[in-house]
Design an enzyme around this catalytic site. Sequence first.
Site, PDB file in Angstrom:
ATOM      1  N   ASP A  28      -0.233  10.348  -5.015  1.00  0.00           N
ATOM      2  CA  ASP A  28      -1.655  10.338  -4.679  1.00  0.00           C
ATOM      3  C   ASP A  28      -2.421  11.168  -5.711  1.00  0.00           C
ATOM      4  O   ASP A  28      -1.971  12.220  -6.149  1.00  0.00           O
ATOM      5  CB  ASP A  28      -1.863  10.915  -3.269  1.00  0.00           C
ATOM      6  CG  ASP A  28      -3.226  10.566  -2.710  1.00  0.00           C
ATOM      7  OD1 ASP A  28      -3.303   9.765  -1.765  1.00  0.00           O
ATOM      8  OD2 ASP A  28      -4.243  11.090  -3.240  1.00  0.00           O
ATOM      9  N   ASN A  83      -3.879   5.164   7.627  1.00  0.00           N
ATOM     10  CA  ASN A  83      -5.242   5.238   8.143  1.00  0.00           C
ATOM     11  C   ASN A  83      -5.772   3.815   8.211  1.00  0.00           C
ATOM     12  O   ASN A  83      -5.640   3.052   7.252  1.00  0.00           O
ATOM     13  CB  ASN A  83      -6.116   6.096   7.216  1.00  0.00           C
ATOM     14  CG  ASN A  83      -5.650   7.538   7.177  1.00  0.00           C
ATOM     15  OD1 ASN A  83      -5.188   8.062   8.192  1.00  0.00           O
ATOM     16  ND2 ASN A  83      -5.765   8.175   6.026  1.00  0.00           N
ATOM     17  N   GLY A  89     -10.419   7.359   8.452  1.00  0.00           N
ATOM     18  CA  GLY A  89     -10.245   7.938   7.126  1.00  0.00           C
ATOM     19  C   GLY A  89      -9.767   6.972   6.063  1.00  0.00           C
ATOM     20  O   GLY A  89      -9.458   7.394   4.948  1.00  0.00           O
ATOM     21  N   GLN A  90      -9.705   5.661   6.392  1.00  0.00           N
ATOM     22  CA  GLN A  90      -9.272   4.716   5.350  1.00  0.00           C
ATOM     23  C   GLN A  90     -10.375   4.550   4.322  1.00  0.00           C
ATOM     24  O   GLN A  90     -11.526   4.248   4.675  1.00  0.00           O
ATOM     25  CB  GLN A  90      -8.909   3.349   5.959  1.00  0.00           C
ATOM     26  CG  GLN A  90      -8.286   2.403   4.937  1.00  0.00           C
ATOM     27  CD  GLN A  90      -7.795   1.078   5.539  1.00  0.00           C
ATOM     28  OE1 GLN A  90      -8.029   0.791   6.704  1.00  0.00           O
ATOM     29  NE2 GLN A  90      -7.127   0.283   4.722  1.00  0.00           N
ATOM     30  N   SER A  91     -10.041   4.790   3.068  1.00  0.00           N
ATOM     31  CA  SER A  91     -11.036   4.653   1.996  1.00  0.00           C
ATOM     32  C   SER A  91     -10.648   3.563   1.000  1.00  0.00           C
ATOM     33  O   SER A  91     -11.496   3.083   0.256  1.00  0.00           O
ATOM     34  CB  SER A  91     -11.216   5.984   1.258  1.00  0.00           C
ATOM     35  OG  SER A  91      -9.997   6.414   0.694  1.00  0.00           O
ATOM     36  N   HIS A  96      -1.607   1.056   2.741  1.00  0.00           N
ATOM     37  CA  HIS A  96      -0.784   2.057   2.046  1.00  0.00           C
ATOM     38  C   HIS A  96      -0.258   3.056   3.059  1.00  0.00           C
ATOM     39  O   HIS A  96      -0.976   3.530   3.933  1.00  0.00           O
ATOM     40  CB  HIS A  96      -1.577   2.769   0.949  1.00  0.00           C
ATOM     41  CG  HIS A  96      -2.909   3.301   1.383  1.00  0.00           C
ATOM     42  ND1 HIS A  96      -4.018   2.504   1.521  1.00  0.00           N
ATOM     43  CD2 HIS A  96      -3.290   4.547   1.736  1.00  0.00           C
ATOM     44  CE1 HIS A  96      -5.035   3.230   1.923  1.00  0.00           C
ATOM     45  NE2 HIS A  96      -4.628   4.473   2.079  1.00  0.00           N
ATOM     46  N   LEU A  97       1.013   3.363   2.899  1.00  0.00           N
ATOM     47  CA  LEU A  97       1.681   4.348   3.744  1.00  0.00           C
ATOM     48  C   LEU A  97       1.659   5.684   3.007  1.00  0.00           C
ATOM     49  O   LEU A  97       2.147   5.781   1.875  1.00  0.00           O
ATOM     50  CB  LEU A  97       3.124   3.900   4.008  1.00  0.00           C
ATOM     51  CG  LEU A  97       3.996   4.818   4.866  1.00  0.00           C
ATOM     52  CD1 LEU A  97       3.416   4.977   6.273  1.00  0.00           C
ATOM     53  CD2 LEU A  97       5.418   4.267   4.945  1.00  0.00           C
ATOM     54  N   HIS A  98       1.052   6.698   3.647  1.00  0.00           N
ATOM     55  CA  HIS A  98       1.076   8.052   3.074  1.00  0.00           C
ATOM     56  C   HIS A  98       2.406   8.705   3.446  1.00  0.00           C
ATOM     57  O   HIS A  98       2.756   8.770   4.632  1.00  0.00           O
ATOM     58  CB  HIS A  98      -0.037   8.921   3.673  1.00  0.00           C
ATOM     59  CG  HIS A  98      -1.438   8.539   3.302  1.00  0.00           C
ATOM     60  ND1 HIS A  98      -2.149   9.165   2.303  1.00  0.00           N
ATOM     61  CD2 HIS A  98      -2.268   7.615   3.831  1.00  0.00           C
ATOM     62  CE1 HIS A  98      -3.372   8.644   2.232  1.00  0.00           C
ATOM     63  NE2 HIS A  98      -3.469   7.702   3.149  1.00  0.00           N
TER      64      HIS A  98
HETATM   65  P1  AMP Z   1      -6.968   6.454   2.610  1.00  0.00           P
HETATM   66  O1  AMP Z   1      -8.081   7.466   2.696  1.00  0.00           O
HETATM   67  O2  AMP Z   1      -5.983   6.530   3.740  1.00  0.00           O
HETATM   68  O3  AMP Z   1      -7.520   5.060   2.394  1.00  0.00           O
HETATM   69  O4  AMP Z   1      -6.126   6.872   1.337  1.00  0.00           O
HETATM   70  C1  AMP Z   1      -6.487   6.506   0.044  1.00  0.00           C
HETATM   71  C2  AMP Z   1      -5.777   7.467  -0.856  1.00  0.00           C
HETATM   72  O5  AMP Z   1      -5.783   6.915  -2.145  1.00  0.00           O
HETATM   73  C3  AMP Z   1      -6.426   8.839  -0.956  1.00  0.00           C
HETATM   74  O6  AMP Z   1      -5.495   9.828  -0.536  1.00  0.00           O
HETATM   75  C4  AMP Z   1      -6.801   8.952  -2.431  1.00  0.00           C
HETATM   76  O7  AMP Z   1      -6.611  10.257  -2.931  1.00  0.00           O
HETATM   77  C5  AMP Z   1      -5.859   7.967  -3.060  1.00  0.00           C
HETATM   78  N1  AMP Z   1      -6.279   7.368  -4.310  1.00  0.00           N
HETATM   79  C6  AMP Z   1      -7.463   6.785  -4.590  1.00  0.00           C
HETATM   80  N2  AMP Z   1      -7.470   6.301  -5.834  1.00  0.00           N
HETATM   81  C7  AMP Z   1      -6.243   6.564  -6.352  1.00  0.00           C
HETATM   82  C8  AMP Z   1      -5.608   6.314  -7.608  1.00  0.00           C
HETATM   83  N3  AMP Z   1      -6.250   5.683  -8.604  1.00  0.00           N
HETATM   84  N4  AMP Z   1      -4.341   6.736  -7.795  1.00  0.00           N
HETATM   85  C9  AMP Z   1      -3.689   7.387  -6.804  1.00  0.00           C
HETATM   86  N5  AMP Z   1      -4.227   7.642  -5.589  1.00  0.00           N
HETATM   87  C10 AMP Z   1      -5.484   7.250  -5.379  1.00  0.00           C
END
Ligand code: AMP
Length: 110
Positions: A28, A83, A89-91, A96-98
Amino acid sequence: MCIFCKIVAKEIPGDIVFESIDVLAFNDLTPQAPTHVLIIPKWHHESAAELAAMAPTTLAELFTVADQIAKERELDGYRLAFNTGESAGQSVFHAHLHLLGGRPFAWPPG
Ligand code: AMP
């Protein structure tokens, strides 16, 4: 193309730690723990539920890859999270699995 599809396509760099035919794992960009790896299906699915419906074998692989990385790093425990939806909190809207590890985690999460 979404940002994670661009990492899969190697159009933008990712700090890749694992790759198979269907799955990619990379560190990440903004780590929330000493180990913070994102494990994703290479094929675009918006959410974990969509992935479960469309490609359950790939969904299962995300979990086995997470455990494999945790074992390689000798983590004594880890947290896995999907998320789903902005309010959770999904952005990035590519499933994607954290994988988080290397420090203690509180429960319930904030
Ligand atoms: P979420 O908020 O669950 O959708 O997680 C998205 C994650 O993607 C966040 O933890 C960001 O820090 C991560 N992220 C966004 N852009 C990148 C990238 N280019 N490379 C690696 N991680 C990223």
